[in-house]
Motif scaffolding. Sequence first.
Motif, PDB file in Angstrom:
ATOM      1  N   GLY A   1       3.996   9.816   6.453  1.00  0.00           N
ATOM      2  CA  GLY A   1       5.419   9.480   6.980  1.00  0.00           C
ATOM      3  C   GLY A   1       5.373   8.144   6.795  1.00  0.00           C
ATOM      4  N   GLU A   2       4.646   7.231   6.212  1.00  0.00           N
ATOM      5  CA  GLU A   2       4.289   5.966   5.833  1.00  0.00           C
ATOM      6  C   GLU A   2       5.623   5.212   5.289  1.00  0.00           C
ATOM      7  OE1 GLU A   2       2.391   7.750   4.332  1.00  0.00           O
ATOM      8  OE2 GLU A   2       3.024   7.602   2.443  1.00  0.00           O
ATOM      9  N   ASN A   3       6.552   5.772   4.579  1.00  0.00           N
ATOM     10  CA  ASN A   3       7.716   5.361   4.126  1.00  0.00           C
ATOM     11  C   ASN A   3       8.674   4.964   5.176  1.00  0.00           C
ATOM     12  OD1 ASN A   3       7.026   6.234   1.544  1.00  0.00           O
ATOM     13  ND2 ASN A   3       8.661   7.600   1.115  1.00  0.00           N
ATOM     14  N   THR A   4       8.407   5.251   6.356  1.00  0.00           N
ATOM     15  CA  THR A   4       8.982   4.777   7.482  1.00  0.00           C
ATOM     16  C   THR A   4       9.050   3.267   7.715  1.00  0.00           C
ATOM     17  OG1 THR A   4       8.452   6.804   8.761  1.00  0.00           O
ATOM     18  CG2 THR A   4       9.283   4.999   9.912  1.00  0.00           C
ATOM     19  N   ILE A   5       8.094   2.614   7.135  1.00  0.00           N
ATOM     20  CA  ILE A   5       8.008   1.104   7.170  1.00  0.00           C
ATOM     21  C   ILE A   5       9.195   0.364   6.213  1.00  0.00           C
ATOM     22  CG2 ILE A   5       5.481   1.147   7.709  1.00  0.00           C
ATOM     23  CD1 ILE A   5       5.026   0.234   4.764  1.00  0.00           C
TER      24      ILE A   5
ATOM     25  N   THR B   1       0.911  -1.188  -0.077  1.00  0.00           N
ATOM     26  CA  THR B   1       0.193   0.027  -0.106  1.00  0.00           C
ATOM     27  C   THR B   1       0.793   1.337  -0.170  1.00  0.00           C
ATOM     28  OG1 THR B   1      -1.593  -1.276   1.150  1.00  0.00           O
ATOM     29  CG2 THR B   1      -1.936   1.226   1.232  1.00  0.00           C
ATOM     30  N   ALA B   2       1.787   1.131   0.816  1.00  0.00           N
ATOM     31  CA  ALA B   2       2.896   2.435   0.862  1.00  0.00           C
ATOM     32  C   ALA B   2       3.489   2.766  -0.423  1.00  0.00           C
ATOM     33  CB  ALA B   2       3.796   2.253   2.132  1.00  0.00           C
ATOM     34  N   TRP B   3       4.054   1.438  -1.152  1.00  0.00           N
ATOM     35  CA  TRP B   3       4.523   1.583  -2.523  1.00  0.00           C
ATOM     36  C   TRP B   3       3.522   2.405  -3.607  1.00  0.00           C
ATOM     37  CZ3 TRP B   3       9.232   1.938  -2.281  1.00  0.00           C
ATOM     38  CH2 TRP B   3      10.131   0.701  -1.740  1.00  0.00           C
TER      39      TRP B   3
ATOM     40  N   THR C   1       7.439   6.445 -19.394  1.00  0.00           N
ATOM     41  CA  THR C   1       6.506   6.766 -18.354  1.00  0.00           C
ATOM     42  C   THR C   1       5.995   5.439 -17.869  1.00  0.00           C
ATOM     43  OG1 THR C   1       6.092   8.847 -19.492  1.00  0.00           O
ATOM     44  CG2 THR C   1       4.434   8.142 -17.992  1.00  0.00           C
ATOM     45  N   ILE C   2       5.686   4.630 -19.019  1.00  0.00           N
ATOM     46  CA  ILE C   2       5.105   3.419 -18.429  1.00  0.00           C
ATOM     47  C   ILE C   2       6.141   2.565 -17.764  1.00  0.00           C
ATOM     48  CG2 ILE C   2       4.348   1.047 -19.260  1.00  0.00           C
ATOM     49  CD1 ILE C   2       2.794   2.493 -21.548  1.00  0.00           C
ATOM     50  N   GLU C   3       7.264   2.511 -18.086  1.00  0.00           N
ATOM     51  CA  GLU C   3       8.539   1.858 -17.207  1.00  0.00           C
ATOM     52  C   GLU C   3       8.420   2.747 -16.009  1.00  0.00           C
ATOM     53  OE1 GLU C   3      12.303   2.236 -18.677  1.00  0.00           O
ATOM     54  OE2 GLU C   3      13.304   1.087 -17.133  1.00  0.00           O
ATOM     55  N   LYS C   4       8.477   3.774 -15.820  1.00  0.00           N
ATOM     56  CA  LYS C   4       8.480   4.475 -14.239  1.00  0.00           C
ATOM     57  C   LYS C   4       7.161   4.157 -13.395  1.00  0.00           C
ATOM     58  CE  LYS C   4      10.653   8.503 -12.503  1.00  0.00           C
ATOM     59  NZ  LYS C   4      10.864   9.907 -12.559  1.00  0.00           N
ATOM     60  N   LEU C   5       5.947   3.888 -14.237  1.00  0.00           N
ATOM     61  CA  LEU C   5       4.882   3.556 -13.719  1.00  0.00           C
ATOM     62  C   LEU C   5       4.973   2.070 -12.953  1.00  0.00           C
ATOM     63  CD1 LEU C   5       2.197   4.881 -13.097  1.00  0.00           C
ATOM     64  CD2 LEU C   5       1.352   3.929 -15.456  1.00  0.00           C
ATOM     65  N   GLY C   6       5.738   1.304 -13.542  1.00  0.00           N
ATOM     66  CA  GLY C   6       5.880  -0.147 -13.233  1.00  0.00           C
ATOM     67  C   GLY C   6       6.955  -0.314 -11.989  1.00  0.00           C
ATOM     68  N   GLN C   7       7.663   1.067 -11.918  1.00  0.00           N
ATOM     69  CA  GLN C   7       8.724   0.895 -10.685  1.00  0.00           C
ATOM     70  C   GLN C   7       8.017   0.874  -9.308  1.00  0.00           C
ATOM     71  OE1 GLN C   7      11.453   4.187 -11.657  1.00  0.00           O
ATOM     72  NE2 GLN C   7      12.231   2.850 -13.394  1.00  0.00           N
ATOM     73  N   ARG C   8       8.445   0.342  -8.302  1.00  0.00           N
ATOM     74  CA  ARG C   8       7.619   0.458  -6.888  1.00  0.00           C
ATOM     75  C   ARG C   8       7.752   1.757  -6.447  1.00  0.00           C
ATOM     76  NH1 ARG C   8       8.695  -4.540  -3.151  1.00  0.00           N
ATOM     77  NH2 ARG C   8      11.003  -3.556  -3.068  1.00  0.00           N
ATOM     78  N   ALA C   9       8.824   2.437  -6.596  1.00  0.00           N
ATOM     79  CA  ALA C   9       9.032   3.808  -6.083  1.00  0.00           C
ATOM     80  C   ALA C   9       9.488   5.012  -7.172  1.00  0.00           C
ATOM     81  CB  ALA C   9       9.740   3.913  -4.728  1.00  0.00           C
ATOM     82  N   PRO C  10       8.601   5.510  -8.096  1.00  0.00           N
ATOM     83  CA  PRO C  10       9.003   6.349  -9.029  1.00  0.00           C
ATOM     84  C   PRO C  10       9.658   7.588  -8.406  1.00  0.00           C
ATOM     85  CG  PRO C  10       6.551   6.020  -9.086  1.00  0.00           C
ATOM     86  CD  PRO C  10       7.352   4.960  -8.169  1.00  0.00           C
ATOM     87  N   PHE C  11       9.187   7.889  -7.368  1.00  0.00           N
ATOM     88  CA  PHE C  11       9.153   9.418  -6.824  1.00  0.00           C
ATOM     89  C   PHE C  11      10.617   9.510  -6.193  1.00  0.00           C
ATOM     90  CE2 PHE C  11       5.802  12.209  -4.898  1.00  0.00           C
ATOM     91  CZ  PHE C  11       6.270  13.486  -5.796  1.00  0.00           C
ATOM     92  N   SER C  12      11.237   8.421  -5.881  1.00  0.00           N
ATOM     93  CA  SER C  12      12.639   8.242  -5.225  1.00  0.00           C
ATOM     94  C   SER C  12      13.700   8.487  -6.149  1.00  0.00           C
ATOM     95  CB  SER C  12      12.875   6.871  -4.470  1.00  0.00           C
ATOM     96  OG  SER C  12      12.454   5.808  -5.138  1.00  0.00           O
ATOM     97  N   ASN C  13      13.301   8.145  -7.532  1.00  0.00           N
ATOM     98  CA  ASN C  13      14.434   8.270  -8.534  1.00  0.00           C
ATOM     99  C   ASN C  13      14.711   9.772  -9.130  1.00  0.00           C
ATOM    100  OD1 ASN C  13      14.578   5.538  -8.625  1.00  0.00           O
ATOM    101  ND2 ASN C  13      12.942   5.413 -10.321  1.00  0.00           N
TER     102      ASN C  13
END
Lengths: 97, 221
Positions: B75-79, A19-21, A85-97
């Motif tokens: 802050g749920e990234n904490t998990i 859910t967090a991802w 975009t589709i590749e990034k959509l498939g990543q678990r955490a696009p925001f962290s890149n």
Amino acid sequence: MPDHAINGAKLRQKKLIETAWKLNKFRWMMYEVKLDTEVGKILGAIIYLAEQEELLLDKYDLKKMNWLVNQLANLGYDLQLVLETIEKLGQRAPFSN
Amino acid sequence: MKDLQLFAALDNQEREAITQIAQAKVYHKGEDIFMEGDPADTIYLVRKGKVLLYKISDEGKEISLEILQDDDIFGENTIFEDVHHTMNAKAIEDTFVCTCSNKQLPQLLANPMVAIKIIKVLGDKLNNYTEQIAAMAFQDVKGRILSTLVRLAKEHGKTTSKGIKVDIYLNHQDLANLVNASRVMVTRTLATLKEEGKIEVSSQRFYLLDQGLLKEAVRNA
């Protein structure tokens, strides 16, 4: 702790992580759409097409993905950017890149 | 913190145990809670107040992602282990939060009722995001304001003789942040919606009056 309790705790933790991802992914989409970038426009079109065709954005199906890429290319979006975009959509955490 | 909706299903003993894990903290209006790049080592539960999650673009533009209110979680990234925040959080009102460090998070999640409730709160956000992104991509400002008010009515609506009352305090700037429009544009559009009889504002609360909107808010509740 009994086995069933350990399994239950593991399942809950797995669900919470998934859910967090997903939340991370949706926030990235929201950011791009609000910033009105080309990626944001493609994401908007993907959401529209996904709703029309009942595609699940987090489930990958090659046939559906090919169809989606073709639709987006036909709408005039840059093919390379669509693929990125589709590749990034498939990543678990696009925001962290 | 024992009064948090998140802990409503717990008995007194379990709630007492929670107070040993979670710490109460106050952030004043305008105060940063965390910044992009800070280590994500704490999960936050909003007891009372309002928190803005936002990101600064490469060009320096502030992009609002979400306004969090009472009983919300962030802050749920904490998990995840060893990660950093990918956005900023600041209090936009004096805000009281419960915090739980990543070291103590397993203890908090050990209670199935709490873990399931956290998953539900975060899961509900996913549905909201889908609706918001679709609205942002395909609707004009008027449509975005109406769909945002309907969404808020589903979450915070109370049926009154006038219509559905959206029972949270939102000023025009908050609404502008949510719908990605300027405050001036939002003020102008709200005036039009009032003239059209679709909404009313009374005692700093929005009311949905339009029959179509009421049906939508109730149908999807």
